[in-house]
Design an enzyme around this catalytic site. Sequence first.
Site, short mmCIF file in Angstrom:
data_model
loop_
_atom_site.label_atom_id
_atom_site.label_comp_id
_atom_site.label_asym_id
_atom_site.label_seq_id
_atom_site.Cartn_x
_atom_site.Cartn_y
_atom_site.Cartn_z
CG PHE A 53 -10.81 -7.96 -5.99
CD1 PHE A 53 -12.24 -8.57 -6.17
CD2 PHE A 53 -10.27 -7.65 -7.06
CE1 PHE A 53 -12.61 -9.67 -6.44
CE2 PHE A 53 -10.95 -8.01 -7.90
CZ PHE A 53 -12.05 -8.97 -8.48
CB CYS A 96 -2.84 -13.76 -1.97
SG CYS A 96 -5.01 -13.77 -2.23
CG ASN A 139 -18.84 -10.11 -9.34
OD1 ASN A 139 -17.80 -9.52 -9.53
ND2 ASN A 139 -19.34 -11.18 -9.17
CB ALA A 140 -14.44 -6.95 -8.58
NE ARG A 156 -3.94 -2.33 2.20
CZ ARG A 156 -3.73 -3.01 3.73
NH1 ARG A 156 -3.35 -2.91 4.29
NH2 ARG A 156 -4.15 -4.32 3.14
N1 SAH Z 1 -7.24 -5.05 -1.17
C1 SAH Z 1 -7.59 -5.39 0.51
C2 SAH Z 1 -7.81 -7.21 0.82
C3 SAH Z 1 -8.60 -7.74 -0.23
S1 SAH Z 1 -9.01 -9.52 -0.02
C4 SAH Z 1 -6.79 -4.75 1.51
O1 SAH Z 1 -6.07 -3.99 1.41
O2 SAH Z 1 -7.43 -5.21 2.68
C5 SAH Z 1 -10.47 -9.71 -1.19
C6 SAH Z 1 -11.86 -9.08 -0.71
O3 SAH Z 1 -12.39 -9.00 -2.16
C7 SAH Z 1 -12.50 -9.11 0.34
O4 SAH Z 1 -13.36 -8.14 1.12
C8 SAH Z 1 -13.71 -10.14 -0.68
O5 SAH Z 1 -15.32 -9.76 -0.08
C9 SAH Z 1 -13.03 -9.35 -2.07
N2 SAH Z 1 -14.00 -10.23 -3.05
C10 SAH Z 1 -13.68 -11.89 -2.85
N3 SAH Z 1 -14.77 -11.22 -4.68
C11 SAH Z 1 -15.40 -10.99 -5.43
C12 SAH Z 1 -15.82 -10.23 -5.97
N4 SAH Z 1 -16.37 -10.87 -7.17
N5 SAH Z 1 -15.69 -8.67 -6.37
C13 SAH Z 1 -15.66 -8.16 -5.43
N6 SAH Z 1 -14.86 -8.47 -4.49
C14 SAH Z 1 -14.81 -9.66 -4.05
#
Ligand code: SAH
Length: 388
Positions: free
Chosen positions: A224, A332, A271-272, A209
């Site tokens: 996400f 990850c 949903n991303a 970050r």
């Molecule tokens: N970037 C964050 C960590 C991400 S963890 C940080 O820096 O803290 C992954 C995240 O993706 C989770 O919060 C989960 O809820 C989300 N997620 C899972 N599938 C998804 C989708 N299809 N669209 C959007 N978000 C999603």
Amino acid sequence: MIPTVVISTRGEQRIRNGHQWIYRADVASVHARGGDRVLVRDPRGRTIGTAFYSDRSQIALRILSDGAVERDPNDDELIRDRIDAAIAFRESLAIDASAYRLVHGEGDRLPGLVVDRYGEYLVVQTLTQATDRLLPIILAALEARMRPRGILARNDPRARLLEGLERRIDVMFGDVPESVTVVENGIEYDVDLRHGQKTGLFLDQRENRAAAAQYARGRLLDCFCYNGGFALTLGRRCQETIAIDISDDAIARVRENAEGNGVAVDARVGNAFDELRAFERNGERFDTIVLDPPAFAKSKAAVPKAMAGYKEINLRAMKLLSPGGTLVTCSCSYHVNEAAFGEIIFDASVDAQVHVTVIEKRMQGRDHPVLLGVPETYYLKCFLLRRL
Ligand code: SAH
């Protein structure tokens, strides 16, 4: 009698080649109970080292110490020393945060043990039979060394089922409040240690970050986003920030954290995959995009589908990125290694018909050390790319 496990010639070869795990198929005979610390011997009876033994997991042995010298595997001092060394290393890093990982399993030669610090509180995970049995010793060592106000055992990961251990969450020491405030890179977060993902925050992304913030500008899209780690850290330098997560709870936290830190974030549940498509349809453009999805490949079998997923989001993000813009893209999934991830990104750029350069190739933060010989400890890849 000292608990002992004899391994096969193949198992012995693996250890000599630096591996730290022995699978059940390479175990020849067992004179031990699940969760014991054992002496490991080769087929000729020579001592190879000591290990944590599990009678349930496919990973039967996790090496604790190596060497031909026969030592008492039940040496609690070794466990305390390892915990001390792990803590001393974190202190030496001068981490710009009050939350970080104190013990990272194999990376600190404490297989199956995770300890995270959130200010005055600690969260512990004992993910193997042996570390679970050692919990009292681990807690005593942490109390003495860290003087926390409370210690929570977040023992709800599914991985515990593979060890025949139940999933549970318990306060082991002191009090642990519903919400704990921590600071990271100058941003304050309210964290729910009991119900948040992992142990509350994705601590492994802290340095990424901070690194990504150096290049952030203009219009930012954080896909996400979870509790908004990237959105908030990068958003301070951007004109407009949109953050997307599929979880209502996560988005509620982003809004709270954004307000608390005075960073304007348009946080949306969605949903991303769909949102990226919609942005593309609408001809939108971003100057900075973050992709930090959950592990798409949780097993080897899931790799092909995972690769398609990674490619799709990267391709769409590259199209949405304005020339000169920065893409922060992460994986990850341990099963998709750095080389494979690099190829997926390249394929995505070819399909998107854009040229990208690599500004930085990064990994999980230094408080999550990678032990060479245990590739599983290198799981997080984070590439910072620039669209030409
Ligand atoms: N970037 C964050 C960590 C991400 S963890 C940080 O820096 O803290 C992954 C995240 O993706 C989770 O919060 C989960 O809820 C989300 N997620 C899972 N599938 C998804 C989708 N299809 N669209 C959007 N978000 C999603």
